[in-house]
Design a protein around this motif. Structure first.
Motif, mmCIF file in Angstrom:
data_model
loop_
_atom_site.group_PDB
_atom_site.id
_atom_site.type_symbol
_atom_site.label_atom_id
_atom_site.label_comp_id
_atom_site.label_asym_id
_atom_site.label_seq_id
_atom_site.Cartn_x
_atom_site.Cartn_y
_atom_site.Cartn_z
ATOM 1 N N GLU A 243 0.837 -1.166 0.061
ATOM 2 C CA GLU A 243 -0.014 -0.114 0.179
ATOM 3 C C GLU A 243 0.928 1.350 -0.061
ATOM 4 N N SER A 246 0.962 7.528 -0.182
ATOM 5 C CA SER A 246 0.009 8.585 -0.260
ATOM 6 C C SER A 246 -1.319 8.343 -0.327
ATOM 7 N N ASP A 247 -2.106 9.370 0.029
ATOM 8 C CA ASP A 247 -3.636 9.007 0.093
ATOM 9 C C ASP A 247 -4.339 9.471 -1.329
ATOM 10 N N ASP A 248 -4.233 8.483 -2.191
ATOM 11 C CA ASP A 248 -4.641 9.013 -3.486
ATOM 12 C C ASP A 248 -5.539 7.448 -3.983
ATOM 13 N N GLU A 249 -5.832 7.698 -5.376
ATOM 14 C CA GLU A 249 -6.562 6.690 -5.743
ATOM 15 C C GLU A 249 -6.002 5.267 -5.894
ATOM 16 N N ALA A 251 -3.381 4.345 -3.506
ATOM 17 C CA ALA A 251 -3.489 3.844 -2.121
ATOM 18 C C ALA A 251 -4.852 3.310 -1.994
ATOM 19 N N ARG A 252 -5.952 3.830 -2.436
ATOM 20 C CA ARG A 252 -7.424 3.257 -2.027
ATOM 21 C C ARG A 252 -7.672 2.143 -2.750
ATOM 22 N N LEU A 253 -6.991 1.857 -4.207
ATOM 23 C CA LEU A 253 -7.057 0.448 -4.817
ATOM 24 C C LEU A 253 -6.469 -0.316 -4.017
ATOM 25 N N HIS A 255 -5.729 -0.656 -0.921
ATOM 26 C CA HIS A 255 -6.551 -0.975 0.421
ATOM 27 C C HIS A 255 -7.526 -1.818 0.228
ATOM 28 N N THR A 256 -8.552 -1.454 -0.980
ATOM 29 C CA THR A 256 -9.533 -2.260 -1.349
ATOM 30 C C THR A 256 -9.025 -3.495 -1.501
#
Length: 488
Positions: A243, A246-249, A251-253, A255-256
């Motif tokens: 992961e 950075s808190d971007d798309e 990183a969210r991908l 995490h998901t």
């Protein structure tokens, strides 16, 4: 004195027609059956290459439009300056002609190439030195509303702006033509075009390199995620993708993706545990059944054989119940999120299940004052209620209570099945809904529990869009089922 008219010397085809023909030719080339597949193969496949190409193409379009606008404004301003000088020269000659002081040879101002004055008969009455003795200039063609002239007599063919005036003289009207050179404008335009082309090339190269590097850095975590996912097998579900910080798309991908891997690992663990528990649950009665049948087959006393066969029959019934529960669980798992939508009179279903007359260890107190309808599968809802009642009967001391109400705030239907038996410890209130789970005081196989009744009941509630939880009450334990009310 008449209004001046301007004419331009043609040098090749008009730019609009040239662009139109070039566009048509390019369209035909790209549609050619041999070239089209080649262009398709040359189309970039990777996101990095496509992004870089799109960025360069966008910047190139902007640069082209901006450069075209700059060149157009430059050309208009330069031509306007040349035309102004030619008009002033023509007006000065017209004043001389009107005053009758027109000399046969006229001097050229700076920026003008030639002057020629003709009378009504087409005879040259005055001219600049470079056109002395030359026949009168006559238009050779008219294009885009402008007359064009053959100026090859000047010995140097280049762009000209010709201004034409008509003046009245004592000898009659004359026509004055003054030609101004656009050589300076052409040179300035060529230099500006070359400078803009060079700067545009440098800018495009810079944009391409920056986009390529930025895209590569942005997609590097995606490639790491892809490589890690590709390396995860059915036995490596404990691995996780990296992961980014950075808190971007991306990183969210990641995490998901890790959350999905958590669910897959949990599902795999449940499946393996379920298979192991099912194997254990089936192996024990099968072993006992086989032992009983083997002994009954060889035992000489009929009474003993009868008891052994009766015990084998009980174990067979237990196996049948267990097999039915396993099949129902498989059906519930296969149903997934497909919610049944058949209207079900839940009040009548509860009254039927709690009706007196059945062989029960403890009486059932029913509280269902109104007719309540839900949407679902009546067989599955009946099984949910039966499992909850069987569980309550096994653990109650003297009384089982069934209460059916409606939540006035949410409109949900509440089905409470309570017993006055021992309370469930808080740590066990979720564990009892796991498959093949029996608490220490409920492990006796003689009581008939398989450890699947409560998990089946919770799965049925979940399929109907509801929940099933265990709660402590002053008199014991309550299993509360919450179901959505019937849709109107």
């Amino acid at each position: 004195m008449a209004d001046p008219t301007r004419a331009a010397h043609p040098r090749g085809d008009h730019p609009r027609g040239t662009r139109r023909r070039v566009t048509t030719a390019l369209h035909r080339i790209t549609r050619h059956p041999r070239i089209a597949p080649l262009l398709e193969r040359l189309t970039p496949r990777s996101v990095r290459a496509r992004t870089t190409l799109a960025a360069c193409a966008s910047v190139a379009i902007v640069l082209f439009v901006a450069s075209a606008a700059v060149l157009l404004l430059l050309r208009v301003n330069l031509e306007r300056t040349v035309e102004t000088g030619a008009r002033e020269q023509a007006q000065a000659v017209a004043r001389l002609a009107s005053d009758g002081h027109l000399p046969p040879q006229l001097a050229l101002d700076h920026g003008t190439d030639f002057i020629q004055v003709t009378n009504n008969n087409g005879k040259v009455v005055a001219a600049s030195q470079n056109l002395a003795g030359r026949p009168p200039l006559t238009p050779t063609a008219t294009r885009d509303g402008h007359e064009t002239y053959d100026l090859g007599v000047l010995g140097d063919e280049h762009h000209q702006r010709v201004t034409t005036l008509t003046a009245d003289t004592p000898a009659g009207p004359v026509t004055i033509r003054v030609g101004a050179s656009l050589h300076t404008a052409d040179t300035a335009e060529d230099l500006t075009t070359a400078a803009l082309a060079g700067l545009s090339g440098v800018l495009l190269l810079t944009v391409g390199l920056l986009t390529w590097r930025a895209t590569g850095r942005a997609l590097r975590p995606v490639e790491a995620i892809r490589a890690e996912v590709a390396a995860i097998g059915d036995r490596d579900l404990d691995r996780r993708v990296p992961e980014p910080r950075s808190d971007d798309e991306i990183a969210r991908l990641a995490h998901t993706m890790n959350a999905m891997l958590d669910r897959l690992e949990a599902a795999g663990t449940r499946q393996r545990r379920f298979i192991a528990d099912a194997s254990h649950e089936l192996r024990s009665p099968l072993t006992v059944l086989r032992t009983q049948l083997e002994i009954a087959l060889t035992h000489p006393q009929p009474d003993v054989r009868t008891d052994l066969v009766a015990g084998a029959l009980q174990d067979t019934e237990r196996l049948q119940v267990l097999a039915n529960d396993l099949l129902l669980l498989a059906r519930l798992d296969a149903t997934g999120h497909d919610r049944p939508d058949e209207p079900v009179n839940l009040t009548e279903l509860v009254r039927t299940a709690a009706a007196p007359g059945a062989a029960r260890a403890h009486p059932i107190a029913l509280h269902a004052p109104e007719e309540i309808t839900v949407t679902g599968n009546p067989l599955w809802l009946g099984r949910l209620l039966t499992n909850l009642l069987d569980n309550a009967q096994r653990h109650a001391r003297s009384l089982v209570t069934v209460r059916l109400t409606t939540d006035g705030t949410t409109g949900d239907v509440l089905l409470d099945v309570s017993n006055d038996g021992p309370r469930i410890e808080p740590a066990d209130r979720e564990r009892i809904f796991e498959r093949f789970t029996r608490l220490d005081d409920a492990r006796s196989r003689d009581e008939g529990g398989t450890g699947l009744g409560l998990p089946i009941a919770r799965d049925i509630a979940a399929i109907h869009g509801g929940t099933l939880i265990a709660e402590d009450t002053p008199d014991g334990t309550t299993f509360r089922t919450r179901l959505p009310g019937a849709r109107t």
